[in-house]
Scaffold this motif. Structure first.
Motif, PDB file in Angstrom:
ATOM      1  N   LEU A  31     -13.719 -12.436  25.954  1.00  0.00           N
ATOM      2  CA  LEU A  31     -13.149 -11.292  26.656  1.00  0.00           C
ATOM      3  C   LEU A  31     -11.708 -11.032  26.239  1.00  0.00           C
ATOM      4  O   LEU A  31     -11.325  -9.891  25.965  1.00  0.00           O
ATOM      5  N   GLN A  32     -10.891 -12.073  26.174  1.00  0.00           N
ATOM      6  CA  GLN A  32      -9.491 -11.883  25.794  1.00  0.00           C
ATOM      7  C   GLN A  32      -9.368 -11.406  24.349  1.00  0.00           C
ATOM      8  O   GLN A  32      -8.489 -10.613  24.019  1.00  0.00           O
ATOM      9  N   GLY A  33     -10.252 -11.861  23.501  1.00  0.00           N
ATOM     10  CA  GLY A  33     -10.253 -11.384  22.128  1.00  0.00           C
ATOM     11  C   GLY A  33     -10.626  -9.919  22.039  1.00  0.00           C
ATOM     12  O   GLY A  33     -10.049  -9.158  21.251  1.00  0.00           O
ATOM     13  N   MET A  34     -11.607  -9.519  22.843  1.00  0.00           N
ATOM     14  CA  MET A  34     -11.985  -8.098  22.870  1.00  0.00           C
ATOM     15  C   MET A  34     -10.819  -7.229  23.317  1.00  0.00           C
ATOM     16  O   MET A  34     -10.578  -6.165  22.748  1.00  0.00           O
ATOM     17  N   LEU A  35     -10.105  -7.688  24.341  1.00  0.00           N
ATOM     18  CA  LEU A  35      -8.946  -6.934  24.821  1.00  0.00           C
ATOM     19  C   LEU A  35      -7.850  -6.860  23.765  1.00  0.00           C
ATOM     20  O   LEU A  35      -7.240  -5.803  23.566  1.00  0.00           O
ATOM     21  N   LEU A  36      -7.599  -7.958  23.089  1.00  0.00           N
ATOM     22  CA  LEU A  36      -6.584  -7.984  22.042  1.00  0.00           C
ATOM     23  C   LEU A  36      -6.941  -7.038  20.904  1.00  0.00           C
ATOM     24  O   LEU A  36      -6.102  -6.241  20.451  1.00  0.00           O
ATOM     25  N   ILE A  37      -8.172  -7.084  20.459  1.00  0.00           N
ATOM     26  CA  ILE A  37      -8.624  -6.244  19.350  1.00  0.00           C
ATOM     27  C   ILE A  37      -8.592  -4.769  19.744  1.00  0.00           C
ATOM     28  O   ILE A  37      -8.069  -3.922  19.010  1.00  0.00           O
ATOM     29  N   ALA A  38      -9.130  -4.447  20.908  1.00  0.00           N
ATOM     30  CA  ALA A  38      -9.164  -3.048  21.353  1.00  0.00           C
ATOM     31  C   ALA A  38      -7.758  -2.497  21.561  1.00  0.00           C
ATOM     32  O   ALA A  38      -7.474  -1.350  21.197  1.00  0.00           O
ATOM     33  N   THR A  39      -6.876  -3.310  22.117  1.00  0.00           N
ATOM     34  CA  THR A  39      -5.506  -2.863  22.345  1.00  0.00           C
ATOM     35  C   THR A  39      -4.768  -2.631  21.038  1.00  0.00           C
ATOM     36  O   THR A  39      -4.087  -1.610  20.875  1.00  0.00           O
ATOM     37  N   SER A  40      -4.888  -3.546  20.105  1.00  0.00           N
ATOM     38  CA  SER A  40      -4.152  -3.386  18.844  1.00  0.00           C
ATOM     39  C   SER A  40      -4.691  -2.208  18.029  1.00  0.00           C
ATOM     40  O   SER A  40      -3.911  -1.442  17.459  1.00  0.00           O
ATOM     41  N   GLY A  44      -2.495   1.133  17.661  1.00  0.00           N
ATOM     42  CA  GLY A  44      -2.222   1.458  16.263  1.00  0.00           C
ATOM     43  C   GLY A  44      -2.578   2.893  15.949  1.00  0.00           C
ATOM     44  O   GLY A  44      -1.812   3.613  15.299  1.00  0.00           O
ATOM     45  N   LEU A  45      -3.718   3.355  16.431  1.00  0.00           N
ATOM     46  CA  LEU A  45      -4.116   4.751  16.197  1.00  0.00           C
ATOM     47  C   LEU A  45      -3.204   5.721  16.927  1.00  0.00           C
ATOM     48  O   LEU A  45      -2.864   6.785  16.391  1.00  0.00           O
ATOM     49  N   VAL A  46      -2.779   5.376  18.133  1.00  0.00           N
ATOM     50  CA  VAL A  46      -1.872   6.243  18.886  1.00  0.00           C
ATOM     51  C   VAL A  46      -0.506   6.309  18.201  1.00  0.00           C
ATOM     52  O   VAL A  46       0.103   7.383  18.116  1.00  0.00           O
ATOM     53  N   PHE A  47      -0.023   5.187  17.680  1.00  0.00           N
ATOM     54  CA  PHE A  47       1.263   5.175  16.993  1.00  0.00           C
ATOM     55  C   PHE A  47       1.216   5.947  15.675  1.00  0.00           C
ATOM     56  O   PHE A  47       2.212   6.509  15.245  1.00  0.00           O
ATOM     57  N   MET A  48       0.061   5.977  15.042  1.00  0.00           N
ATOM     58  CA  MET A  48      -0.063   6.660  13.759  1.00  0.00           C
ATOM     59  C   MET A  48      -0.154   8.176  13.909  1.00  0.00           C
ATOM     60  O   MET A  48       0.229   8.912  12.995  1.00  0.00           O
ATOM     61  N   SER A  49      -0.631   8.673  15.021  1.00  0.00           N
ATOM     62  CA  SER A  49      -0.979  10.092  15.129  1.00  0.00           C
ATOM     63  C   SER A  49       0.179  11.089  15.127  1.00  0.00           C
ATOM     64  O   SER A  49       0.012  12.181  14.587  1.00  0.00           O
ATOM     65  N   PRO A  50       1.372  10.831  15.672  1.00  0.00           N
ATOM     66  CA  PRO A  50       2.391  11.893  15.698  1.00  0.00           C
ATOM     67  C   PRO A  50       2.970  12.252  14.330  1.00  0.00           C
ATOM     68  O   PRO A  50       3.333  13.405  14.093  1.00  0.00           O
ATOM     69  N   TYR A  51       3.080  11.313  13.426  1.00  0.00           N
ATOM     70  CA  TYR A  51       3.740  11.564  12.148  1.00  0.00           C
ATOM     71  C   TYR A  51       3.057  12.647  11.318  1.00  0.00           C
ATOM     72  O   TYR A  51       3.744  13.562  10.829  1.00  0.00           O
ATOM     73  N   PRO A  52       1.732  12.620  11.133  1.00  0.00           N
ATOM     74  CA  PRO A  52       1.113  13.710  10.369  1.00  0.00           C
ATOM     75  C   PRO A  52       1.270  15.074  11.042  1.00  0.00           C
ATOM     76  O   PRO A  52       1.393  16.094  10.360  1.00  0.00           O
ATOM     77  N   VAL A  53       1.292  15.103  12.368  1.00  0.00           N
ATOM     78  CA  VAL A  53       1.472  16.369  13.081  1.00  0.00           C
ATOM     79  C   VAL A  53       2.856  16.937  12.795  1.00  0.00           C
ATOM     80  O   VAL A  53       3.011  18.131  12.522  1.00  0.00           O
ATOM     81  N   VAL A  54       3.878  16.090  12.823  1.00  0.00           N
ATOM     82  CA  VAL A  54       5.236  16.531  12.528  1.00  0.00           C
ATOM     83  C   VAL A  54       5.337  17.008  11.084  1.00  0.00           C
ATOM     84  O   VAL A  54       6.007  18.011  10.799  1.00  0.00           O
ATOM     85  N   LEU A  55       4.677  16.331  10.170  1.00  0.00           N
ATOM     86  CA  LEU A  55       4.692  16.764   8.773  1.00  0.00           C
ATOM     87  C   LEU A  55       4.068  18.147   8.611  1.00  0.00           C
ATOM     88  O   LEU A  55       4.590  18.994   7.877  1.00  0.00           O
ATOM     89  N   VAL A  56       2.981  18.402   9.295  1.00  0.00           N
ATOM     90  CA  VAL A  56       2.330  19.712   9.209  1.00  0.00           C
ATOM     91  C   VAL A  56       3.213  20.790   9.827  1.00  0.00           C
ATOM     92  O   VAL A  56       3.342  21.886   9.272  1.00  0.00           O
ATOM     93  N   ILE A  57       3.844  20.504  10.947  1.00  0.00           N
ATOM     94  CA  ILE A  57       4.728  21.485  11.580  1.00  0.00           C
ATOM     95  C   ILE A  57       5.902  21.812  10.670  1.00  0.00           C
ATOM     96  O   ILE A  57       6.275  22.981  10.512  1.00  0.00           O
ATOM     97  N   GLU A  58       6.504  20.799  10.051  1.00  0.00           N
ATOM     98  CA  GLU A  58       7.604  21.058   9.120  1.00  0.00           C
ATOM     99  C   GLU A  58       7.132  21.854   7.912  1.00  0.00           C
ATOM    100  O   GLU A  58       7.843  22.748   7.434  1.00  0.00           O
ATOM    101  N   TRP A  59       5.967  21.553   7.414  1.00  0.00           N
ATOM    102  CA  TRP A  59       5.412  22.295   6.284  1.00  0.00           C
ATOM    103  C   TRP A  59       5.207  23.762   6.668  1.00  0.00           C
ATOM    104  O   TRP A  59       5.519  24.662   5.894  1.00  0.00           O
TER     105      TRP A  59
END
Length: 67
Positions: A31-40, A44-59
């Motif tokens: 269970l703790q491993g599942m939580l660790l994997i799902a959280t990371s 990680g996906l949430v942290f990655m998402s704003p940068y491409p959006v900002v790049l498109v807006i600037e473009w």
């Protein structure tokens, strides 16, 4: 912009680490491993998402300034 790039790469690293833990260890069976994997992977996906959006807006702004 530089901060978003750093957060983007941190998200990539978290996604890769979560995937590696899932594929290379047996923590995904506990269970703790599942939580660790799902959280990371999720954060990680949430942290990655704003940068491409900002790049498109600037473009789009540069394209509009050219017209």
């Amino acid at each position: 912009m530089k901060m978003l790039k750093i957060v983007h790469w941190l998200g990539c690293f978290m996604l890769l680490c979560g995937s590696a833990v899932y594929l290379l260890t047996d923590w995904s069976l506990e269970l703790q491993g599942m939580l660790l994997i799902a959280t990371s992977i999720g954060l990680g996906l949430v942290f990655m998402s704003p940068y491409p959006v900002v790049l498109v807006i600037e473009w789009m702004k540069r394209q509009q300034a050219l017209n």
